[in-house]
Design a protein around this motif. Structure first.
Motif, PDB file in Angstrom:
ATOM      1  N   ARG A 184     -13.739  18.651  43.519  1.00 54.40           N
ATOM      2  CA  ARG A 184     -13.940  19.591  42.414  1.00 54.40           C
ATOM      3  C   ARG A 184     -14.356  18.849  41.149  1.00 54.40           C
ATOM      4  O   ARG A 184     -15.229  19.296  40.402  1.00 54.40           O
ATOM      5  CB  ARG A 184     -12.665  20.396  42.154  1.00 54.40           C
ATOM      6  CG  ARG A 184     -12.415  21.504  43.146  1.00 54.40           C
ATOM      7  CD  ARG A 184     -11.483  22.562  42.587  1.00 54.40           C
ATOM      8  NE  ARG A 184     -10.208  22.005  42.167  1.00 54.40           N
ATOM      9  CZ  ARG A 184      -9.146  21.881  42.956  1.00 54.40           C
ATOM     10  NH1 ARG A 184      -9.221  22.280  44.221  1.00 54.40           N
ATOM     11  NH2 ARG A 184      -8.018  21.385  42.496  1.00 54.40           N
ATOM     12  N   THR A 185     -13.725  17.701  40.901  1.00 58.66           N
ATOM     13  CA  THR A 185     -14.067  16.900  39.717  1.00 58.66           C
ATOM     14  C   THR A 185     -15.498  16.385  39.804  1.00 58.66           C
ATOM     15  O   THR A 185     -16.270  16.478  38.838  1.00 58.66           O
ATOM     16  CB  THR A 185     -13.093  15.718  39.580  1.00 58.66           C
ATOM     17  OG1 THR A 185     -11.754  16.213  39.469  1.00 58.66           O
ATOM     18  CG2 THR A 185     -13.432  14.880  38.357  1.00 58.66           C
ATOM     19  N   LYS A 186     -15.861  15.828  40.963  1.00 59.58           N
ATOM     20  CA  LYS A 186     -17.219  15.308  41.127  1.00 59.58           C
ATOM     21  C   LYS A 186     -18.249  16.432  41.065  1.00 59.58           C
ATOM     22  O   LYS A 186     -19.337  16.254  40.496  1.00 59.58           O
ATOM     23  CB  LYS A 186     -17.326  14.556  42.447  1.00 59.58           C
ATOM     24  CG  LYS A 186     -16.539  13.248  42.476  1.00 59.58           C
ATOM     25  CD  LYS A 186     -16.745  12.515  43.801  1.00 59.58           C
ATOM     26  CE  LYS A 186     -16.008  11.181  43.800  1.00 59.58           C
ATOM     27  NZ  LYS A 186     -16.217  10.436  45.069  1.00 59.58           N
ATOM     28  N   GLU A 187     -17.917  17.572  41.669  1.00 60.34           N
ATOM     29  CA  GLU A 187     -18.836  18.706  41.641  1.00 60.34           C
ATOM     30  C   GLU A 187     -19.080  19.162  40.211  1.00 60.34           C
ATOM     31  O   GLU A 187     -20.211  19.490  39.826  1.00 60.34           O
ATOM     32  CB  GLU A 187     -18.274  19.856  42.477  1.00 60.34           C
ATOM     33  CG  GLU A 187     -19.179  21.077  42.517  1.00 60.34           C
ATOM     34  CD  GLU A 187     -18.516  22.276  43.150  1.00 60.34           C
ATOM     35  OE1 GLU A 187     -19.235  23.179  43.614  1.00 60.34           O
ATOM     36  OE2 GLU A 187     -17.264  22.337  43.165  1.00 60.34           O
ATOM     37  N   LYS A 188     -18.028  19.177  39.401  1.00 59.54           N
ATOM     38  CA  LYS A 188     -18.155  19.596  38.003  1.00 59.54           C
ATOM     39  C   LYS A 188     -19.031  18.620  37.223  1.00 59.54           C
ATOM     40  O   LYS A 188     -19.875  19.034  36.422  1.00 59.54           O
ATOM     41  CB  LYS A 188     -16.772  19.690  37.366  1.00 59.54           C
ATOM     42  CG  LYS A 188     -16.783  20.255  35.961  1.00 59.54           C
ATOM     43  CD  LYS A 188     -15.371  20.420  35.418  1.00 59.54           C
ATOM     44  CE  LYS A 188     -15.400  20.996  34.012  1.00 59.54           C
ATOM     45  NZ  LYS A 188     -14.017  21.151  33.472  1.00 59.54           N
TER      46      LYS A 188
END
Length: 314
Positions: A184-188
């Motif tokens: 989720r962090t990388k996607e954001k």
């Protein structure tokens, strides 16, 4: 080479595994099932190889690679084209499963490919889901082609099938990404770049786990957007790009097309190259490399997109 060095090549087939060892020249075969793999692990543990080399075979090797890694054996999966080119270079033109195993062992002995961390279970699941997405995209394209020539009675049925598959395309990916805080962090972070959508984000997470860990030259070479010299004597040939991970490169290409329209930094860079007389294809490839470099820097430094980031990494 140390006298104790042993290099093992394993050719993976549907029903069996062929094993070759260098420099001893041993060759044997085991069945490719749970008992056969368990027996192989015992044999390899006694052999204590320096390196175990397999070819990427479209997923058929996945179970074996996982078992070898779980047994703490030094396993590496290599590009089949490189191995075939190596076989031709050393005069091994014949091709059988047993010969392929020996060639793989010889390839490992001669080139000593670097060991890389294997993807964990969640990453392998994401890779499988991405592969499934590619299959569904092909089916959607086929159904749309059929719809053009279908009778009016069949068209609603085909259109309903298309809508169902298009819904499946995005639902599985978003659910899997949301299940992992790291993803989720990388996607954001990646999604904060104008022109970078969920498809490129997932492709990079699944197909390019090295993103954010390598420098800009290494990551460009890995994807296949780094220019290679073609010089000989006084001849200065055109720089070309080739090799790399084609699935990542294809998705990056489509994202770059969008970025040259909707990302002010990429649009200005693209126009600057065109005004300098660069062909559109060359300019677009340079934009692909630039976008990849920016994404790599963002993950490396855990920073969201801003227009000044490009200047900082140039």
């Amino acid at each position: 080479m140390n006298t104790g060095d042993r290099y093992v090549g394993i050719d993976v087939a549907q029903a069996h595994l062929d094993i070759g060892v260098r420099p001893s020249g041993e060759v044997w075969q085991v069945s490719y099932d749970t008992p056969g793999v368990a027996n192989l692990l015992v044999q390899l543990a006694e052999l204590a190889p320096t390196l175990v080399v397999l070819e990427a075979t479209g997923g058929l090797e996945t179970f074996l690679v996982g078992e070898l890694a779980g047994a703490q054996l030094p396993v590496v999966v290599v590009n089949p084209r490189q191995v075939r080119d190596f076989a031709k270079a050393v005069g091994k033109l014949a091709k059988t499963d047993a010969l392929d195993a020996q060639v793989l062992a010889h390839f490992g002995e001669a080139t000593k490919p670097d060991l890389r961390p294997l993807p964990d279970d969640s990453t392998r699941e994401l890779q499988a889901l991405l592969a499934r997405r590619s299959q569904v995209v092909e089916m959607v394209t086929a159904e749309k082609n059929r719809c053009r020539t279908a009778t009016q009675r069949l068209q609603p049925q085909i259109q309903e099938h298309i809508r169902y598959m298009e819904k499946e395309l995005e639902q599985g990916l978003s659910e899997l990404l949301s299940s992992s805080p790291v993803w989720r962090t990388k996607e954001k972070l990646l999604g904060s770049v104008p022109g970078v959508g969920p498809v490129l984000t997932v492709t990079l997470l699944a197909g390019l786990p090295e993103l954010g860990r390598l420098d800009r030259r290494e990551i460009a070479s890995l994807v296949g957007v780094a220019p290679f010299n073609r010089d000989s004597g006084t001849l200065r040939g055109k720089r070309t790009v080739w090799g790399g991970r084609s699935s990542v490169r294809a998705t990056l290409y489509m994202a770059t097309l969008a970025a040259t329209r909707y990302n002010s930094v990429m649009r200005a860079f693209y126009q600057r190259l065109l005004e300098a007389g660069k062909p559109k294809k060359v300019a677009l490839t340079a934009c692909m490399r630039k976008l990849l470099t920016i994404l790599n820097a963002m993950l490396k430094h855990n920073r969201s997109w801003n227009s000044k980031l490009d200047l900082e990494i140039s």
